[in-house]
Write a protein that holds these residues in place. Sequence first.
Motif, PDB file in Angstrom:
ATOM      1  N   SER A   5      -1.070   3.818  10.576  1.00  0.00           N
ATOM      2  CA  SER A   5      -0.707   4.652   9.180  1.00  0.00           C
ATOM      3  C   SER A   5      -0.384   5.958   9.520  1.00  0.00           C
ATOM      4  CB  SER A   5      -2.209   4.543   8.577  1.00  0.00           C
ATOM      5  OG  SER A   5      -1.858   5.197   7.212  1.00  0.00           O
TER       6      SER A   5
ATOM      7  N   GLN B 101      -1.031   9.452  -1.205  1.00  0.00           N
ATOM      8  CA  GLN B 101      -1.277   8.318  -0.223  1.00  0.00           C
ATOM      9  C   GLN B 101      -1.838   7.360  -0.994  1.00  0.00           C
ATOM     10  OE1 GLN B 101      -3.586  10.789   2.959  1.00  0.00           O
ATOM     11  NE2 GLN B 101      -4.689   8.635   2.875  1.00  0.00           N
ATOM     12  N   GLY B 102      -2.214   6.014  -0.117  1.00  0.00           N
ATOM     13  CA  GLY B 102      -2.532   4.876  -0.830  1.00  0.00           C
ATOM     14  C   GLY B 102      -3.631   4.821  -1.553  1.00  0.00           C
ATOM     15  N   ARG B 103      -4.615   5.557  -1.036  1.00  0.00           N
ATOM     16  CA  ARG B 103      -6.328   5.762  -1.689  1.00  0.00           C
ATOM     17  C   ARG B 103      -6.052   6.479  -2.941  1.00  0.00           C
ATOM     18  NH1 ARG B 103      -8.856   8.031   3.384  1.00  0.00           N
ATOM     19  NH2 ARG B 103      -7.077   6.805   4.411  1.00  0.00           N
TER      20      ARG B 103
ATOM     21  N   GLU C 238      -5.086   4.031  -5.475  1.00  0.00           N
ATOM     22  CA  GLU C 238      -5.996   3.149  -5.963  1.00  0.00           C
ATOM     23  C   GLU C 238      -6.934   3.812  -6.969  1.00  0.00           C
ATOM     24  OE1 GLU C 238      -7.609   2.537  -2.061  1.00  0.00           O
ATOM     25  OE2 GLU C 238      -6.043   1.105  -1.372  1.00  0.00           O
TER      26      GLU C 238
ATOM     27  N   THR D 268      -9.808   0.557  -0.785  1.00  0.00           N
ATOM     28  CA  THR D 268      -9.933   0.074  -1.846  1.00  0.00           C
ATOM     29  C   THR D 268     -11.204  -0.548  -2.300  1.00  0.00           C
ATOM     30  OG1 THR D 268      -7.865  -1.175  -0.933  1.00  0.00           O
ATOM     31  CG2 THR D 268      -8.247  -1.871  -3.140  1.00  0.00           C
TER      32      THR D 268
ATOM     33  N   THR E  67      -4.209  -8.312  -0.793  1.00  0.00           N
ATOM     34  CA  THR E  67      -3.696  -7.411   0.268  1.00  0.00           C
ATOM     35  C   THR E  67      -2.890  -7.982   1.146  1.00  0.00           C
ATOM     36  OG1 THR E  67      -5.822  -6.624   0.174  1.00  0.00           O
ATOM     37  CG2 THR E  67      -4.474  -5.755   1.780  1.00  0.00           C
TER      38      THR E  67
ATOM     39  N   ASN F  30      -5.182  -6.469   6.139  1.00  0.00           N
ATOM     40  CA  ASN F  30      -5.376  -5.571   7.332  1.00  0.00           C
ATOM     41  C   ASN F  30      -6.696  -5.746   7.821  1.00  0.00           C
ATOM     42  OD1 ASN F  30      -5.780  -3.262   9.077  1.00  0.00           O
ATOM     43  ND2 ASN F  30      -5.737  -1.847   7.395  1.00  0.00           N
TER      44      ASN F  30
ATOM     45  N   CYS G 189       0.763  -2.429   1.172  1.00  0.00           N
ATOM     46  CA  CYS G 189       1.005  -1.500   2.346  1.00  0.00           C
ATOM     47  C   CYS G 189       1.998  -1.930   3.379  1.00  0.00           C
ATOM     48  CB  CYS G 189      -0.413  -0.975   2.872  1.00  0.00           C
ATOM     49  SG  CYS G 189      -1.420  -0.202   2.129  1.00  0.00           S
ATOM     50  N   ARG G 190       1.762  -3.242   3.636  1.00  0.00           N
ATOM     51  CA  ARG G 190       2.592  -4.036   4.511  1.00  0.00           C
ATOM     52  C   ARG G 190       3.399  -5.340   4.313  1.00  0.00           C
ATOM     53  NH1 ARG G 190      -2.392  -2.297   6.400  1.00  0.00           N
ATOM     54  NH2 ARG G 190      -2.203  -0.703   8.098  1.00  0.00           N
TER      55      ARG G 190
ATOM     56  N   SER H 119       0.531   2.294   0.130  1.00  0.00           N
ATOM     57  CA  SER H 119       0.398   3.565   1.097  1.00  0.00           C
ATOM     58  C   SER H 119       2.077   3.556   1.879  1.00  0.00           C
ATOM     59  CB  SER H 119      -0.505   3.476   2.011  1.00  0.00           C
ATOM     60  OG  SER H 119      -0.346   4.563   3.134  1.00  0.00           O
TER      61      SER H 119
ATOM     62  N   LYS I 240       2.475   2.980   5.707  1.00  0.00           N
ATOM     63  CA  LYS I 240       3.098   1.974   6.698  1.00  0.00           C
ATOM     64  C   LYS I 240       4.378   1.327   6.676  1.00  0.00           C
ATOM     65  CE  LYS I 240      -1.875   2.043   5.846  1.00  0.00           C
ATOM     66  NZ  LYS I 240      -2.278   3.050   5.244  1.00  0.00           N
TER      67      LYS I 240
HETATM   68  C1  LIG Z   1      -4.341  -2.437   3.243  1.00  0.00           C
HETATM   69  C2  LIG Z   1      -4.471  -0.985   2.824  1.00  0.00           C
HETATM   70  N1  LIG Z   1      -4.669  -0.508   1.578  1.00  0.00           N
HETATM   71  C3  LIG Z   1      -4.860   0.706   1.449  1.00  0.00           C
HETATM   72  C4  LIG Z   1      -4.761   1.532   2.464  1.00  0.00           C
HETATM   73  C5  LIG Z   1      -4.983   3.015   2.342  1.00  0.00           C
HETATM   74  O1  LIG Z   1      -3.607   4.065   2.285  1.00  0.00           O
HETATM   75  P1  LIG Z   1      -3.848   5.500   2.683  1.00  0.00           P
HETATM   76  O2  LIG Z   1      -4.412   5.661   3.981  1.00  0.00           O
HETATM   77  O3  LIG Z   1      -2.681   5.920   2.638  1.00  0.00           O
HETATM   78  O4  LIG Z   1      -4.676   6.089   1.695  1.00  0.00           O
HETATM   79  C6  LIG Z   1      -4.670   1.245   3.693  1.00  0.00           C
HETATM   80  C7  LIG Z   1      -4.630   2.244   4.788  1.00  0.00           C
HETATM   81  O5  LIG Z   1      -4.673   1.899   6.236  1.00  0.00           O
HETATM   82  C8  LIG Z   1      -4.515  -0.161   4.054  1.00  0.00           C
HETATM   83  O6  LIG Z   1      -4.388  -0.386   5.498  1.00  0.00           O
END
Ligand SMILES: Cc1ncc(COP(=O)(O)O)c(C=O)c1O
Length: 456
Positions: free
Chosen positions: A52, A99-101, A104, A127, A181, A185, A216-217, A254, A257
Amino acid sequence: MIEFPAEPYRIKSIEPIRLISREQREQKIKEARFNIFKIRAEDIYIDFLTDSGTSAMSDNQWAGIMMGDESYAGCRNYYHFEETIRSITGFKHIIPTPQGRAAEHLLFSNILKPGSMVPSNTHFDTTRANIEFLNGEAADFVIEEGKNPGLVHPFKGNIDLSQLESFVKKNREQIPIGMMTITNNSGGGQPVSLENIKKASEIFHSHGIPFFIDACRYAENCYFIKTREKGQQNRTIKEIAREIFSYADGCTMSAKKDGLANIGGFVCVNDDELRTKITNNLILFEGFRTYGGLAGRDLEAIARGLLEALDERYLEHRVGQIKGFGDLLLAEGIPIIKPTGGHAVFVDAAGFLPDIPRGQFPAWALTVALYRAGGIRAVEIGTVMFGKKDSTGKEVFPTLELVRMAIPRRVYTESHFKNVATIFKQIAANRNSVKGLKIIYEPPFLRHFTADFEEL
Ligand SMILES: Cc1ncc(COP(=O)(O)O)c(C=O)c1O
């Protein structure tokens, strides 16, 4: 013969790395109280802590960085970012986030109430934490095959549709959204099939529940769909992506990734009212809606990175490289989760170090051994990260004791993987000398980041 695909790029900029001496590593790991999070990155030789934000950007992305428009409102890079994400996802509103969180949090804080439930295949930690922070419940329904490390199945990230259906019927009133997801992950980076996404979406929609994707992926997931799912072989990655997103009402992502960027993320929604609420919060907490806490140059790097991640040759190399690394470890007899997923190789540490009792954290012990033997950093996904204490303070163990070797995108080459496999071989030959550990300090939450240990 173990095959590594040739890189579909050549190297024009390098970052030196160095392996410090065995004595220095011994000193560093002791100083870090046996917690690899506390070691300086410059004292790591090969860093598999995370995929990441660790990607190498392309010349095209770096050129885009120079084209950053840092205007507070309406910068041109935002429009490129918006247009790119819309062309991939088809969603109506595209909202940038740091970023991702953050994506969320902005989404959940506008739709969850205390007692809300959010079903998914498997929620990622951030999450889950964001749902629980709002006093909601994050419920996971990955298929049984997804919980068995040695079992080979093409889509181990799939959600169990019958369990999902009965959960939704029973708790309809408490469920403001459903999620998936892709790839999964926390379940080993395993993909989800197009059919499973479609059916899960039908279950949610038949009960009037909006459906969101943690994307993300998503590009790696699309590649697995293309290569493993019947009838998908002649489609482009973008066509598959468009179909996936067409089943959803929005997504969080995010960009660290499959955005091939070092920072950034976004949330997409179709609902106008929800978009207004999220944007108002964004302005309050992160920044104006055309930058969302990012610089214009970051938005440009993401827009360009997202397009590069759709390139099939890139994805073929990415997935092939991870498979090649997994095969090297298997050839040394190292037990790993099979088949290898899209972004990491997961080692079954309990199987690798059977003499270390689970209460002495075998997966954590393996991360220490990897650093000691070869300056390699990997992350424990086992009792330290996911263990819970019962009412008497006794450790309750999670199902698996894993070490995740997450592979940064476009960063390492075949010789790095061979080096890591050799280190594993050395550890395997001396596995009796690997010591269990005890915790001497732990914080109340997310203890793996800051806990201190002593070797036994
Ligand atoms: C599946 C998934 N969702 C959300 C996130 C959160 O993203 P970030 O680290 O950018 O906040 C990650 C980060 O590793 C992730 O793998």
